[in-house]
Design a protein around this motif. Sequence first.
Motif, short mmCIF file in Angstrom:
data_model
loop_
_atom_site.label_atom_id
_atom_site.label_comp_id
_atom_site.label_asym_id
_atom_site.label_seq_id
_atom_site.Cartn_x
_atom_site.Cartn_y
_atom_site.Cartn_z
N UNK A 69 0.82 -1.21 0.00
CA UNK A 69 0.00 0.00 0.00
C UNK A 69 0.86 1.26 0.00
N UNK A 70 2.02 1.18 0.61
CA UNK A 70 2.93 2.33 0.60
C UNK A 70 3.39 2.63 -0.82
N UNK A 71 3.74 1.59 -1.58
CA UNK A 71 4.17 1.78 -2.97
C UNK A 71 3.03 2.30 -3.83
N UNK A 72 1.85 1.73 -3.64
CA UNK A 72 0.72 2.16 -4.46
C UNK A 72 0.28 3.58 -4.13
N UNK A 73 0.38 3.98 -2.87
CA UNK A 73 0.03 5.35 -2.50
C UNK A 73 1.02 6.36 -3.07
N UNK A 74 2.26 5.95 -3.25
CA UNK A 74 3.22 6.85 -3.88
C UNK A 74 3.01 6.93 -5.39
N UNK A 75 2.32 5.98 -5.95
CA UNK A 75 2.07 5.97 -7.39
C UNK A 75 3.24 5.44 -8.19
N UNK A 76 4.02 4.56 -7.60
CA UNK A 76 5.21 4.02 -8.26
C UNK A 76 5.01 2.52 -8.43
N UNK A 77 5.26 2.05 -9.64
CA UNK A 77 5.15 0.61 -9.85
C UNK A 77 6.40 -0.08 -9.34
N UNK A 78 6.23 -1.33 -8.96
CA UNK A 78 7.33 -2.12 -8.42
C UNK A 78 8.42 -2.34 -9.46
N UNK A 79 8.03 -2.60 -10.70
CA UNK A 79 8.98 -2.85 -11.77
C UNK A 79 9.81 -1.59 -12.08
N UNK A 80 9.17 -0.44 -12.11
CA UNK A 80 9.88 0.81 -12.39
C UNK A 80 10.83 1.14 -11.25
N UNK A 81 10.39 0.93 -10.04
CA UNK A 81 11.21 1.22 -8.87
C UNK A 81 12.49 0.38 -8.88
N UNK A 82 12.36 -0.92 -9.13
CA UNK A 82 13.53 -1.79 -9.15
C UNK A 82 14.41 -1.55 -10.37
N UNK A 83 13.84 -1.23 -11.51
CA UNK A 83 14.66 -0.98 -12.69
C UNK A 83 15.51 0.27 -12.53
N UNK A 84 14.96 1.30 -11.93
CA UNK A 84 15.76 2.51 -11.66
C UNK A 84 16.84 2.22 -10.63
N UNK A 85 16.51 1.44 -9.62
CA UNK A 85 17.49 1.07 -8.60
C UNK A 85 18.64 0.28 -9.21
N UNK A 86 18.33 -0.70 -10.06
CA UNK A 86 19.38 -1.51 -10.69
C UNK A 86 20.22 -0.67 -11.65
N UNK A 87 19.59 0.24 -12.37
CA UNK A 87 20.34 1.10 -13.29
C UNK A 87 21.30 2.02 -12.53
N UNK A 88 20.84 2.59 -11.43
CA UNK A 88 21.71 3.45 -10.62
C UNK A 88 22.86 2.67 -10.00
N UNK A 89 22.56 1.49 -9.51
CA UNK A 89 23.60 0.69 -8.86
C UNK A 89 24.62 0.17 -9.86
N UNK A 90 24.17 -0.23 -11.05
CA UNK A 90 25.11 -0.72 -12.06
C UNK A 90 25.95 0.42 -12.63
N UNK A 91 25.37 1.61 -12.78
CA UNK A 91 26.16 2.75 -13.24
C UNK A 91 27.18 3.16 -12.18
#
Length: 107
Positions: A69-91
Amino acid sequence: MYQKFKTLYLHHFKLVFTLNFALSLYFANLFYLKGFDKVNLYALAIGFKLLGYATTIAIEKLFFNRRIFYYYNLGISFRKMLSIFFALEFSLFLFILLCCWLWISFS
């Protein structure tokens, strides 16, 4: 949008970011000691980074029901959140390797 991701990553992803960053530093040390001409070391680094990402997904899926519910209330999808995290960490990993390569090349 930036503030949402900042809040989310600083509160929920501290452990997995620390683990993935420690893995990045370990492989940067291996590249520093062994050199950048070892092809097997690249394959090993990519394999362990993928294993770290799979562990991150497993940990997040384990705790996803508590935070759904915390993720949905922020309006962020789980897939987008993890893809941005992985992109930042790999860069960040690539930046660390670049700094290590420059240190070896010009010293």
